[in-house]
Design a protein around this motif. Structure first.
Motif, PDB file in Angstrom:
ATOM      1  N   VAL A   1       0.847  -1.188   0.000  1.00 63.33           N
ATOM      2  CA  VAL A   1       0.000   0.000   0.000  1.00 63.33           C
ATOM      3  C   VAL A   1       0.887   1.243   0.000  1.00 63.33           C
ATOM      4  N   GLN A   2       0.398   2.305  -0.602  1.00 68.56           N
ATOM      5  CA  GLN A   2       1.144   3.559  -0.622  1.00 68.56           C
ATOM      6  C   GLN A   2       1.028   4.279   0.725  1.00 68.56           C
ATOM      7  N   PRO A   3       2.003   5.104   1.045  1.00 66.18           N
ATOM      8  CA  PRO A   3       1.887   5.907   2.277  1.00 66.18           C
ATOM      9  C   PRO A   3       0.577   6.686   2.289  1.00 66.18           C
ATOM     10  N   GLY A   4      -0.062   6.690   3.445  1.00 66.88           N
ATOM     11  CA  GLY A   4      -1.364   7.332   3.588  1.00 66.88           C
ATOM     12  C   GLY A   4      -2.531   6.405   3.334  1.00 66.88           C
ATOM     13  N   GLY A   5      -2.253   5.221   2.852  1.00 65.05           N
ATOM     14  CA  GLY A   5      -3.310   4.261   2.545  1.00 65.05           C
ATOM     15  C   GLY A   5      -3.788   3.500   3.768  1.00 65.05           C
ATOM     16  N   SER A   6      -4.698   2.570   3.516  1.00 70.58           N
ATOM     17  CA  SER A   6      -5.321   1.796   4.594  1.00 70.58           C
ATOM     18  C   SER A   6      -5.309   0.313   4.262  1.00 70.58           C
ATOM     19  N   LEU A   7      -5.308  -0.481   5.306  1.00 71.60           N
ATOM     20  CA  LEU A   7      -5.461  -1.930   5.199  1.00 71.60           C
ATOM     21  C   LEU A   7      -6.242  -2.409   6.407  1.00 71.60           C
ATOM     22  N   ARG A   8      -6.931  -3.527   6.236  1.00 75.80           N
ATOM     23  CA  ARG A   8      -7.629  -4.159   7.350  1.00 75.80           C
ATOM     24  C   ARG A   8      -7.124  -5.589   7.472  1.00 75.80           C
ATOM     25  N   LEU A   9      -6.527  -5.891   8.591  1.00 75.20           N
ATOM     26  CA  LEU A   9      -6.015  -7.231   8.852  1.00 75.20           C
ATOM     27  C   LEU A   9      -7.049  -8.033   9.634  1.00 75.20           C
ATOM     28  N   SER A  10      -7.051  -9.339   9.378  1.00 78.18           N
ATOM     29  CA  SER A  10      -7.944 -10.243  10.092  1.00 78.18           C
ATOM     30  C   SER A  10      -7.137 -11.360  10.717  1.00 78.18           C
ATOM     31  N   CYS A  11      -7.603 -11.824  11.855  1.00 82.68           N
ATOM     32  CA  CYS A  11      -6.978 -12.955  12.541  1.00 82.68           C
ATOM     33  C   CYS A  11      -8.092 -13.907  12.946  1.00 82.68           C
ATOM     34  N   ALA A  12      -8.043 -15.113  12.409  1.00 84.48           N
ATOM     35  CA  ALA A  12      -9.047 -16.119  12.725  1.00 84.48           C
ATOM     36  C   ALA A  12      -8.446 -17.151  13.658  1.00 84.48           C
ATOM     37  N   ALA A  13      -9.107 -17.375  14.784  1.00 84.94           N
ATOM     38  CA  ALA A  13      -8.671 -18.390  15.737  1.00 84.94           C
ATOM     39  C   ALA A  13      -9.510 -19.653  15.546  1.00 84.94           C
ATOM     40  N   SER A  14      -8.891 -20.801  15.796  1.00 86.43           N
ATOM     41  CA  SER A  14      -9.562 -22.078  15.560  1.00 86.43           C
ATOM     42  C   SER A  14     -10.601 -22.402  16.634  1.00 86.43           C
ATOM     43  N   GLU A  15     -10.558 -21.660  17.745  1.00 83.83           N
ATOM     44  CA  GLU A  15     -11.538 -21.860  18.802  1.00 83.83           C
ATOM     45  C   GLU A  15     -11.658 -20.579  19.603  1.00 83.83           C
ATOM     46  N   SER A  16     -12.616 -20.555  20.484  1.00 81.99           N
ATOM     47  CA  SER A  16     -12.860 -19.355  21.276  1.00 81.99           C
ATOM     48  C   SER A  16     -11.657 -19.050  22.175  1.00 81.99           C
TER      49      SER A  16
ATOM     50  N   SER B   1     -10.174  -4.466  16.935  1.00 77.46           N
ATOM     51  CA  SER B   1     -11.532  -4.878  17.320  1.00 77.46           C
ATOM     52  C   SER B   1     -11.594  -6.396  17.311  1.00 77.46           C
ATOM     53  N   ARG B   2     -12.653  -6.929  17.893  1.00 77.10           N
ATOM     54  CA  ARG B   2     -12.808  -8.391  17.899  1.00 77.10           C
ATOM     55  C   ARG B   2     -14.279  -8.740  17.876  1.00 77.10           C
ATOM     56  N   VAL B   3     -14.574  -9.880  17.299  1.00 77.27           N
ATOM     57  CA  VAL B   3     -15.922 -10.432  17.311  1.00 77.27           C
ATOM     58  C   VAL B   3     -15.802 -11.783  17.992  1.00 77.27           C
ATOM     59  N   ASN B   4     -16.117 -11.818  19.258  1.00 76.67           N
ATOM     60  CA  ASN B   4     -15.899 -13.036  20.043  1.00 76.67           C
ATOM     61  C   ASN B   4     -16.679 -14.227  19.480  1.00 76.67           C
ATOM     62  N   ALA B   5     -17.878 -13.979  19.023  1.00 77.69           N
ATOM     63  CA  ALA B   5     -18.708 -15.069  18.510  1.00 77.69           C
ATOM     64  C   ALA B   5     -18.118 -15.703  17.252  1.00 77.69           C
ATOM     65  N   GLU B   6     -17.244 -14.948  16.563  1.00 81.88           N
ATOM     66  CA  GLU B   6     -16.630 -15.449  15.337  1.00 81.88           C
ATOM     67  C   GLU B   6     -15.158 -15.809  15.541  1.00 81.88           C
ATOM     68  N   ASN B   7     -14.669 -15.684  16.781  1.00 78.97           N
ATOM     69  CA  ASN B   7     -13.257 -16.001  17.079  1.00 78.97           C
ATOM     70  C   ASN B   7     -12.311 -15.228  16.176  1.00 78.97           C
ATOM     71  N   THR B   8     -12.626 -13.959  15.940  1.00 82.07           N
ATOM     72  CA  THR B   8     -11.855 -13.148  14.997  1.00 82.07           C
ATOM     73  C   THR B   8     -11.443 -11.830  15.633  1.00 82.07           C
ATOM     74  N   VAL B   9     -10.230 -11.421  15.300  1.00 75.26           N
ATOM     75  CA  VAL B   9      -9.696 -10.133  15.745  1.00 75.26           C
ATOM     76  C   VAL B   9      -9.271  -9.366  14.496  1.00 75.26           C
TER      77      VAL B   9
ATOM     78  N   SER C   1      -9.362 -14.307  26.297  1.00 79.07           N
ATOM     79  CA  SER C   1      -8.132 -13.718  26.789  1.00 79.07           C
ATOM     80  C   SER C   1      -7.864 -12.440  26.016  1.00 79.07           C
ATOM     81  N   ILE C   2      -6.983 -11.622  26.575  1.00 81.25           N
ATOM     82  CA  ILE C   2      -6.574 -10.408  25.863  1.00 81.25           C
ATOM     83  C   ILE C   2      -5.823 -10.821  24.601  1.00 81.25           C
ATOM     84  N   MET C   3      -6.214 -10.249  23.476  1.00 83.77           N
ATOM     85  CA  MET C   3      -5.578 -10.530  22.207  1.00 83.77           C
ATOM     86  C   MET C   3      -4.842  -9.301  21.716  1.00 83.77           C
ATOM     87  N   GLY C   4      -3.791  -9.539  20.964  1.00 81.45           N
ATOM     88  CA  GLY C   4      -3.008  -8.421  20.466  1.00 81.45           C
ATOM     89  C   GLY C   4      -2.544  -8.633  19.044  1.00 81.45           C
ATOM     90  N   TRP C   5      -2.224  -7.528  18.402  1.00 79.43           N
ATOM     91  CA  TRP C   5      -1.549  -7.554  17.114  1.00 79.43           C
ATOM     92  C   TRP C   5      -0.096  -7.137  17.350  1.00 79.43           C
TER      93      TRP C   5
END
Length: 112
Positions: free
Chosen positions: A12-27, A68-76, A30-34
């Motif tokens: 991406v060029q400077p000033g641009g945006s991206l959205r990263l996703s993290c999928a966990a195999s189970e619930s 952000s996180r969606v606990n029901a989807e095990n995603t951060v 706990s505190i999650m981090g990037w």
């Protein structure tokens, strides 16, 4: 054993945006981090979020990144705006107080 799969990186060029996703195999109750590992540097925590949604950010990304996180989807998620070349690196998600095996990460390159 929890498995973590990161996605969403790219070039991406400077000033641009991206959205990263993290999928966990189970619930994960706990505190999650990037984390970010820049070339030639150690892995660093850039953002974290509790199960209740309380967030914390490294000074270098404050005001530009949103976790952000969606606990029901095990995603951060990590929304990254106003990207800078110094944001370049491999991004990983994992627990903060408790760690699981690291995923493969997702490469983010900020360059014109």
């Amino acid at each position: 054993q929890v498995q973590l799969v990161e996605s969403g990186g790219g070039l991406v060029q400077p000033g641009g945006s991206l959205r990263l996703s993290c999928a966990a195999s189970e619930s994960i109750f706990s505190i999650m981090g990037w984390y970010r590992q820049a070339p030639g540097k150690e892995r660093e925590l850039v953002a974290s979020i509790t199960t209740g949604g309380i967030t914390n950010y490294a000074d270098s990304v404050k005001g530009r990144f949103t976790i952000s996180r969606v606990n029901a989807e095990n995603t951060v998620y990590l929304q990254m705006n106003s990207l800078k070349p110094e944001d370049t690196g491999v991004y990983y998600c994992n627990g903060v107080l408790k760690r699981w095996p690291w995923g493969q990460g997702t490469q983010v390159t900020v360059s014109s």
